[in-house]
Design a protein around this motif. Structure first.
Motif, PDB file in Angstrom:
ATOM      1  N   GLN A   1       0.825  -1.206   0.000  1.00 44.99           N
ATOM      2  CA  GLN A   1       0.000   0.000   0.000  1.00 44.99           C
ATOM      3  C   GLN A   1       0.859   1.255   0.000  1.00 44.99           C
ATOM      4  OE1 GLN A   1      -2.283  -1.070   3.500  1.00 44.99           O
ATOM      5  NE2 GLN A   1      -4.125  -1.412   2.289  1.00 44.99           N
ATOM      6  N   LEU A   2       1.968   1.228   0.732  1.00 44.07           N
ATOM      7  CA  LEU A   2       2.862   2.383   0.740  1.00 44.07           C
ATOM      8  C   LEU A   2       3.475   2.619  -0.636  1.00 44.07           C
ATOM      9  CD1 LEU A   2       4.770   2.064   4.138  1.00 44.07           C
ATOM     10  CD2 LEU A   2       2.960   3.673   3.545  1.00 44.07           C
ATOM     11  N   LEU A   3       3.878   1.528  -1.314  1.00 43.34           N
ATOM     12  CA  LEU A   3       4.466   1.658  -2.650  1.00 43.34           C
ATOM     13  C   LEU A   3       3.448   2.191  -3.656  1.00 43.34           C
ATOM     14  CD1 LEU A   3       6.599  -1.630  -2.802  1.00 43.34           C
ATOM     15  CD2 LEU A   3       7.420   0.715  -2.535  1.00 43.34           C
ATOM     16  N   GLN A   4       2.168   1.919  -3.417  1.00 41.25           N
ATOM     17  CA  GLN A   4       1.114   2.422  -4.288  1.00 41.25           C
ATOM     18  C   GLN A   4       0.661   3.823  -3.906  1.00 41.25           C
ATOM     19  OE1 GLN A   4      -1.878  -0.616  -3.928  1.00 41.25           O
ATOM     20  NE2 GLN A   4      -0.867  -2.017  -5.370  1.00 41.25           N
ATOM     21  N   GLY A   5       1.298   4.391  -2.900  1.00 37.21           N
ATOM     22  CA  GLY A   5       0.957   5.754  -2.490  1.00 37.21           C
ATOM     23  C   GLY A   5      -0.204   5.854  -1.535  1.00 37.21           C
ATOM     24  N   GLU A   6      -0.623   4.742  -0.949  1.00 39.61           N
ATOM     25  CA  GLU A   6      -1.753   4.753  -0.015  1.00 39.61           C
ATOM     26  C   GLU A   6      -1.214   4.772   1.413  1.00 39.61           C
ATOM     27  OE1 GLU A   6      -4.261   1.440  -0.756  1.00 39.61           O
ATOM     28  OE2 GLU A   6      -4.287   1.719  -2.932  1.00 39.61           O
TER      29      GLU A   6
END
Length: 273
Positions: free
Chosen positions: A94-99
């Motif tokens: 999720q962090l890598l997807q910007g969330e």
């Protein structure tokens, strides 16, 4: 002989918790206290530099930094239905997807019963057990082998660093017999562990402090790494240049020096005349 150092044991305990016991509150409190207590404190106490071009420095820093970061993320950012390493993988995705996952999305952190036992008593027992095992292996079972092969240990490396500064702690530990030095070294490490666990306690109970600690853990080794790059690297390059120049000068003098004259050649010249 660094593979039996305290940081390796804490890393193994953290991996064991995340893989097999992610729902154990007691195990979580134990590994969290060890990871963000004495292990994180070593980044400051030993002034670990994060030199990005050096694999040795990077591995050393990450071994002290990542366990606490992993348990922090597990405690505050993994969903209730997916804990442990699976929850961490989902959070990283999720962090890598910007969330950015809010803290409220994770279950409210729960503390085990007898909090002092699992945040102070159990970590101290873990440390004392490791220290006894370390002393048995390094100072008893493998002592002659270590001396014969001239192997480095964490104690010898820290002793050399302290000897260069000759500070109060070095003078306190290095006095007396080898048995006394080992005992004083162990007692100082025990005191350091107790102090780090005491400082860690508020971060376990309050998320803002825990988050701030993760930031400090990144800033400190980066600062020492930049300091290393600005001082140690130029010094090493300068000394290496002097060494190369000395070798070059020595080779040049050998090339320009006249060939040695043997007694036989001198006798032949005399007879020829």
């Amino acid at each position: 002989m660094f593979l039996i150092d305290f940081c390796y044991f804490v890393n193994i305990a953290t991996v064991t918790f995340l893989l097999w016991y992610p729902n154990s509150r007691r195990f979580e409190a134990l590994v969290y206290a060890l990871s963000d207590g004495p292990l994180a404190g070593a980044l400051v106490a030993w002034q670990c530099p994060w030199v990005f071009g050096s694999g040795e420095h990077t591995v050393s820093v990450l071994m002290h930094l990542l366990p606490g970061l992993a348990v922090y993320a597990h405690r505050y950012h993994t969903p209730a239905e997916r804990r442990g390493w699976q929850g961490l993988c989902q959070y990283a995705k999720q962090l890598l997807q910007g969330e950015m996952v809010p803290v409220s999305a994770a279950p409210k952190p729960a503390a085990p019963a007898n909090l002092a036992v699992w945040l102070i008593g159990a970590p101290l027992l873990f440390y004392i057990t490791w220290q006894g095992l370390y002393f048995l292996v390094v100072q008893v079972l493998l002592r002659s082998f270590i001396l014969r092969e001239r192997l480095a240990t964490s104690y010898s490396c820290l002793a050399k660093r302290a000897a260069r500064t000759n500070n109060f702690w070095n003078r306190l530990v290095r006095r007396g017999s080898a048995t006394r030095r080992c005992l004083m070294y162990g007692l100082l490490q025990l005191a350091f562990t107790i102090v780090c666990l005491t400082v860690f306690l508020p971060t376990y109970l309050m998320h803002p402090l825990a988050f701030a600690l993760q930031i400090v853990k990144f800033i400190v080794p980066v600062y020492y790494g930049s300091q290393y790059q600005m001082t140690k690297v130029p010094q090493h390059a300068f000394l290496k240049g002097i060494h190369i120049y000395a070798i070059y000068k020595e080779d040049k003098e050998k090339d320009t020096a006249p060939a040695p004259v043997s007694r036989a050649s001198v006798a032949k010249e005399v007879l020829a005349r």
